[in-house]
Write an enzyme that holds these catalytic residues in place. Structure first.
Site, PDB file in Angstrom:
ATOM      1  N   HIS A 232      54.031  22.887  40.671  1.00  0.00           N
ATOM      2  CA  HIS A 232      55.367  22.524  40.185  1.00  0.00           C
ATOM      3  C   HIS A 232      55.326  21.525  39.035  1.00  0.00           C
ATOM      4  CE1 HIS A 232      55.032  19.680  43.823  1.00  0.00           C
ATOM      5  NE2 HIS A 232      54.973  18.884  42.773  1.00  0.00           N
ATOM      6  N   SER A 233      54.316  20.662  38.987  1.00  0.00           N
ATOM      7  CA  SER A 233      54.250  19.713  37.880  1.00  0.00           C
ATOM      8  C   SER A 233      53.506  20.268  36.673  1.00  0.00           C
ATOM      9  CB  SER A 233      53.582  18.403  38.334  1.00  0.00           C
ATOM     10  OG  SER A 233      52.247  18.627  38.740  1.00  0.00           O
TER      11      SER A 233
END
Length: 324
Positions: A232-233
């Site tokens: 997600h990052s």
């Protein structure tokens, strides 16, 4: 109106944790005055937040005595392994100040600064990786039982990518004496990893690699590789490159394990994962929340087969896939 005041429960719970309210009520009920004496906080301040916490169901009151509820007793007493209070500190101290700039972030599409760039990111992750350990640790127990590494012959090698607290490899290493782990993270984050590994008495079974996910070699011949809340990052493009690099680091028959805040295929839910997608907008250059369908396609393109989910405690099921 409930959404308008949505920040209030988070900050009240964090204030109670900060002043050890749940800790001092663990074991026996106390009056307001007794709680103030035990914590050193003001009676006026405690009265306000403790009454709110009664209304929210995190405290109960019998006469003039306050006591814990089952939820706060399980998750908000700092000495218990199931303690989740660190997440409230992370939200109130690290995330909320950045969310206050959401108008500007939406206008530009870019964060004020990005946590997935070494430098600012090192300080950011150092501050909370231990706090979020309890969020993932129960899932590692389910994963360990599913993989049954102790039944395999010889040494089983784990690669814990962007290890943070080391929670994913710690759970797997604990599960069997034939498991050894390699924790990979930024140089500035690895001291936090080492400290948690030492706390569990596993240092002798660990190797540590300092580096960058995109440029530093991982090594090869691993049986299991974990990507615990990393994609997600990284964003879509970097995630696909990372999955291919992870594929190359695994031996044939090896398993990749991915933990994420998954959204559904049409991005209409669940709300918690959609909120987390906005959190990635606020904190990263390209981060987002992804669906199982998206990630399974990336896994297939990287060479993996049999992308599947494993139900486990946490925000979403784990994703597993196999290197042929």
């Amino acid at each position: 109106m409930q959404f308008g005041w949505g920040y209030a429960p988070t900050l009240a719970i964090e204030a109670a944790i900060h002043h050890h309210v749940f800790d001092v009520l663990d074991g026996e009920p106390k009056t307001l005055a007794e709680t103030a004496a035990a914590t050193g906080a003001s009676e006026r301040g405690l009265r306000s937040i403790m009454n709110l916490l009664v209304g929210l169901g995190f405290l109960a009151r019998n006469g003039d005595k306050f006591t814990l509820t089952p939820e706060s007793e399980a998750f908000l007493v700092s000495t218990k392994p199931s303690f989740q209070g660190g997440m409230f500190k992370h939200i109130s101290r690290q995330l909320l100040p950045k969310w206050l700039g959401l108008n500007e972030v939406v206008a530009s599409g870019k964060p004020a600064y990005s946590v997935n760039v070494e430098g600012d990111g090192t300080a950011f992750f150092q501050a909370f990786v231990h706090d979020i350990f309890p969020m993932s640790y129960p899932a590692t127990q389910v994963l360990a039982a599913h993989l049954a590494l102790g039944k395999r012959e010889g040494t089983v090698r784990i690669l814990d990518l962007a290890a943070g607290s080391g929670v994913w490899s710690i759970g797997l290493t604990q599960s069997a004496p034939n498991v050894e782990a390699t924790a990979f993270d930024w140089e500035g984050v690895l001291p936090a990893t080492r400290a948690m590994v030492e706390r569990f008495g596993l240092t002798a079974r660990y190797n540590f690699i300092a580096g960058d996910l995109n440029t530093t070699p991982f090594g090869s011949g691993y049986d299991v590789a974990t990507l615990g809340h990393i994609l997600h990052s990284e964003g879509a493009a970097h995630s696909q490159t990372l999955l291919k690099k992870t594929f190359d680091a695994l031996k044939p028959g090896g398993t990749i394990v991915i933990a994420e805040f998954l959204v559904n295929a049409d991005r209409t839910g669940p709300p918690g994962s959609l909120i987390f997608a906005v959190n990635m907008l606020v904190n990263t250059e390209d981060g987002d929340a992804f669906s199982f369908e998206e990630i399974s396609e990336w896994l297939k393109a990287a060479g993996f087969v049999d992308a599947r989910t494993l139900d486990a405690p946490g925000p979403s099921p784990l994703i597993l896939a196999t290197k042929p």
